[in-house]
Design a protein around this motif. Structure first.
Motif, PDB file in Angstrom:
ATOM      1  N   ASN A 141       0.863  -1.235   0.033  1.00 22.56           N
ATOM      2  CA  ASN A 141      -0.049   0.300   0.036  1.00 22.56           C
ATOM      3  C   ASN A 141       0.955   1.240  -0.146  1.00 22.56           C
ATOM      4  OD1 ASN A 141      -2.203  -1.540   0.205  1.00 22.56           O
ATOM      5  ND2 ASN A 141      -2.565  -1.230   2.316  1.00 22.56           N
ATOM      6  N   LEU A 142       1.906   1.132   0.673  1.00 21.74           N
ATOM      7  CA  LEU A 142       2.704   2.394   0.750  1.00 21.74           C
ATOM      8  C   LEU A 142       3.569   2.584  -0.734  1.00 21.74           C
ATOM      9  CD1 LEU A 142       4.442   4.408   2.384  1.00 21.74           C
ATOM     10  CD2 LEU A 142       6.103   2.833   3.282  1.00 21.74           C
ATOM     11  N   ASP A 143       3.827   1.522  -1.114  1.00 19.84           N
ATOM     12  CA  ASP A 143       4.393   1.504  -2.458  1.00 19.84           C
ATOM     13  C   ASP A 143       3.440   2.304  -3.483  1.00 19.84           C
ATOM     14  OD1 ASP A 143       6.571   0.880  -4.516  1.00 19.84           O
ATOM     15  OD2 ASP A 143       5.403  -0.529  -5.174  1.00 19.84           O
ATOM     16  N   GLU A 144       2.240   1.630  -3.516  1.00 21.97           N
ATOM     17  CA  GLU A 144       1.105   2.286  -4.468  1.00 21.97           C
ATOM     18  C   GLU A 144       0.932   3.662  -4.066  1.00 21.97           C
ATOM     19  OE1 GLU A 144      -0.615   1.454  -6.994  1.00 21.97           O
ATOM     20  OE2 GLU A 144       0.695  -0.437  -7.071  1.00 21.97           O
ATOM     21  N   CYS A 145       0.946   4.154  -2.587  1.00 24.87           N
ATOM     22  CA  CYS A 145       0.825   5.520  -2.287  1.00 24.87           C
ATOM     23  C   CYS A 145       1.888   6.218  -2.983  1.00 24.87           C
ATOM     24  CB  CYS A 145       0.745   5.511  -0.942  1.00 24.87           C
ATOM     25  SG  CYS A 145       0.286   7.319  -0.176  1.00 24.87           S
ATOM     26  N   MET A 146       3.150   6.000  -2.843  1.00 26.06           N
ATOM     27  CA  MET A 146       4.573   6.713  -3.127  1.00 26.06           C
ATOM     28  C   MET A 146       4.350   6.756  -4.746  1.00 26.06           C
ATOM     29  SD  MET A 146       7.389   5.687  -0.305  1.00 26.06           S
ATOM     30  CE  MET A 146       8.112   6.884  -0.975  1.00 26.06           C
ATOM     31  N   LYS A 147       3.940   5.748  -5.170  1.00 26.84           N
ATOM     32  CA  LYS A 147       3.969   5.993  -6.835  1.00 26.84           C
ATOM     33  C   LYS A 147       2.700   6.807  -7.398  1.00 26.84           C
ATOM     34  CE  LYS A 147       5.430   1.206  -7.987  1.00 26.84           C
ATOM     35  NZ  LYS A 147       5.060  -0.314  -8.410  1.00 26.84           N
ATOM     36  N   LYS A 148       1.833   7.010  -6.713  1.00 29.99           N
ATOM     37  CA  LYS A 148       0.730   7.965  -7.126  1.00 29.99           C
ATOM     38  C   LYS A 148       1.229   9.345  -6.669  1.00 29.99           C
ATOM     39  CE  LYS A 148      -3.278   4.782  -6.427  1.00 29.99           C
ATOM     40  NZ  LYS A 148      -4.404   4.291  -5.710  1.00 29.99           N
ATOM     41  N   SER A 149       1.818   9.491  -5.559  1.00 36.20           N
ATOM     42  CA  SER A 149       2.432  10.943  -5.098  1.00 36.20           C
ATOM     43  C   SER A 149       3.225  11.089  -6.091  1.00 36.20           C
ATOM     44  CB  SER A 149       2.708  10.700  -3.770  1.00 36.20           C
ATOM     45  OG  SER A 149       3.501  11.828  -3.411  1.00 36.20           O
TER      46      SER A 149
END
Length: 122
Positions: A111-119
């Motif tokens: 989830n953190l990885d996805e959030c960072m990619k979106k950011s």
């Protein structure tokens, strides 16, 4: 040997998250975590361990005592030297306990990885 590598790899994950796991109080200090890393390679005398740190020998001994009281390491006397050995059976107990939370942590990391990619894409 493969089992030891697997345990030490997962132990690295514990080290990364140990500051977020206060109930693992014996991992609360980076010095203790570094001592465990040193002993993962080979047994060392207390003096050899102390040489790796910029703290006093008594301070190093205090960390070693806490690790020994937690049964993470054992201390064996040989002549005038005292040697520290990693206690893999205790490390494995910790590994098995933390393994119960593996899915939770991996899910959070994904989830953190996805959030960072979106950011990053914004």
């Amino acid at each position: 040997m493969e089992e030891k590598i697997r345990i030490l790899a997962f132990l690295s994950l514990i080290i990364v998250f140990s500051s977020h796991l206060p109930y693992l109080n014996w991992w609360g200090f980076s010095t203790r975590r570094e001592i465990i890393k040193l002993l993962a390679n080979k047994s060392l005398s207390i003096n050899e361990v102390a040489k790796w740190f910029e703290i006093s020998r008594p301070a190093t001994s205090k960390h070693i005592k806490i690790l020994a009281e937690s049964d993470l390491i054992t201390i064996e006397s040989s002549g005038r030297e005292r040697y520290c050995h990693l206690n893999l059976s205790t490390i494995e107990e910790v590994f098995n306990w933390v393994k119960n939370y593996e899915y939770f942590w991996l899910n959070k990391l994904d989830n953190l990885d996805e959030c960072m990619k979106k950011s990053k894409n914004k």
